[in-house]
Design an enzyme around this catalytic site. Sequence first.
Site, PDB file in Angstrom:
ATOM      1  N   HIS A  56      -0.743   4.529   4.545  1.00  0.00           N
ATOM      2  CA  HIS A  56      -0.961   5.677   5.428  1.00  0.00           C
ATOM      3  C   HIS A  56      -2.458   5.978   5.461  1.00  0.00           C
ATOM      4  O   HIS A  56      -3.182   5.717   4.495  1.00  0.00           O
ATOM      5  CB  HIS A  56      -0.217   6.908   4.916  1.00  0.00           C
ATOM      6  CG  HIS A  56       1.257   6.835   5.088  1.00  0.00           C
ATOM      7  ND1 HIS A  56       2.037   7.968   5.161  1.00  0.00           N
ATOM      8  CD2 HIS A  56       2.117   5.792   5.197  1.00  0.00           C
ATOM      9  CE1 HIS A  56       3.314   7.623   5.313  1.00  0.00           C
ATOM     10  NE2 HIS A  56       3.371   6.304   5.330  1.00  0.00           N
ATOM     11  N   GLU A  58      -4.126   8.688   5.097  1.00  0.00           N
ATOM     12  CA  GLU A  58      -4.620   9.557   4.031  1.00  0.00           C
ATOM     13  C   GLU A  58      -4.834   8.785   2.724  1.00  0.00           C
ATOM     14  O   GLU A  58      -5.845   8.979   2.040  1.00  0.00           O
ATOM     15  CB  GLU A  58      -3.641  10.713   3.769  1.00  0.00           C
ATOM     16  CG  GLU A  58      -3.414  11.609   4.958  1.00  0.00           C
ATOM     17  CD  GLU A  58      -2.188  11.245   5.782  1.00  0.00           C
ATOM     18  OE1 GLU A  58      -1.535  12.165   6.290  1.00  0.00           O
ATOM     19  OE2 GLU A  58      -1.888  10.040   5.922  1.00  0.00           O
ATOM     20  N   CYS A  86       2.543  13.686   4.983  1.00  0.00           N
ATOM     21  CA  CYS A  86       3.914  13.571   4.480  1.00  0.00           C
ATOM     22  C   CYS A  86       3.924  13.867   2.978  1.00  0.00           C
ATOM     23  O   CYS A  86       2.891  14.159   2.372  1.00  0.00           O
ATOM     24  CB  CYS A  86       4.438  12.159   4.761  1.00  0.00           C
ATOM     25  SG  CYS A  86       3.640  10.872   3.754  1.00  0.00           S
ATOM     26  N   CYS A  89       1.619  11.446   0.950  1.00  0.00           N
ATOM     27  CA  CYS A  89       0.199  11.718   1.152  1.00  0.00           C
ATOM     28  C   CYS A  89      -0.204  13.058   0.548  1.00  0.00           C
ATOM     29  O   CYS A  89      -1.285  13.188  -0.031  1.00  0.00           O
ATOM     30  CB  CYS A  89      -0.138  11.637   2.630  1.00  0.00           C
ATOM     31  SG  CYS A  89       0.043   9.949   3.263  1.00  0.00           S
TER      32      CYS A  89
END
Length: 152
Positions: A56, A58, A86, A89
């Site tokens: 992801h 992040e 999410c 993250c």
Amino acid sequence: MAPERNHDFFMRLAINQAKIALAQGDTPIGAIVVKDGEVIGRGRNQREEIQDPTAHAEIIALRDAAEQIGQWRLEGCSMYVTLEPCVMCAGGIWLARLEHVYYGAADPKAGAVESMYQILEDARLNHQTCVHQGVLREECERLLKDFFSRLR
């Protein structure tokens, strides 16, 4: 430069990362980490590109920032991300001890910093991160809506 303009400037850098993800066939989400007004970490979604469910934006931005400064504690740093983080993250942000997170679009189905959960501001944890929503929200939402409409 006024604080709001700084936020817009840094979110535009995150949007640029999202556009790179889009060009690579990934969901257009981008993130940057800032310390003392300087970008120290960049990330974009790369799940499809490298076939990694944890890739992801992040997480990649946190790894980049930690490598740049030579430590995993990112105290005094802020993240700008195009979509509300999410659970995974948010956990990474919490563990890195970021001071602030600024995000563009809310994620009502999986957002873990305000929409579904408030992990970063949970007083039961040993560190809290200030959360700021809606920075360049319309631009961030448009990127995602256009991406998903093309998939359908």
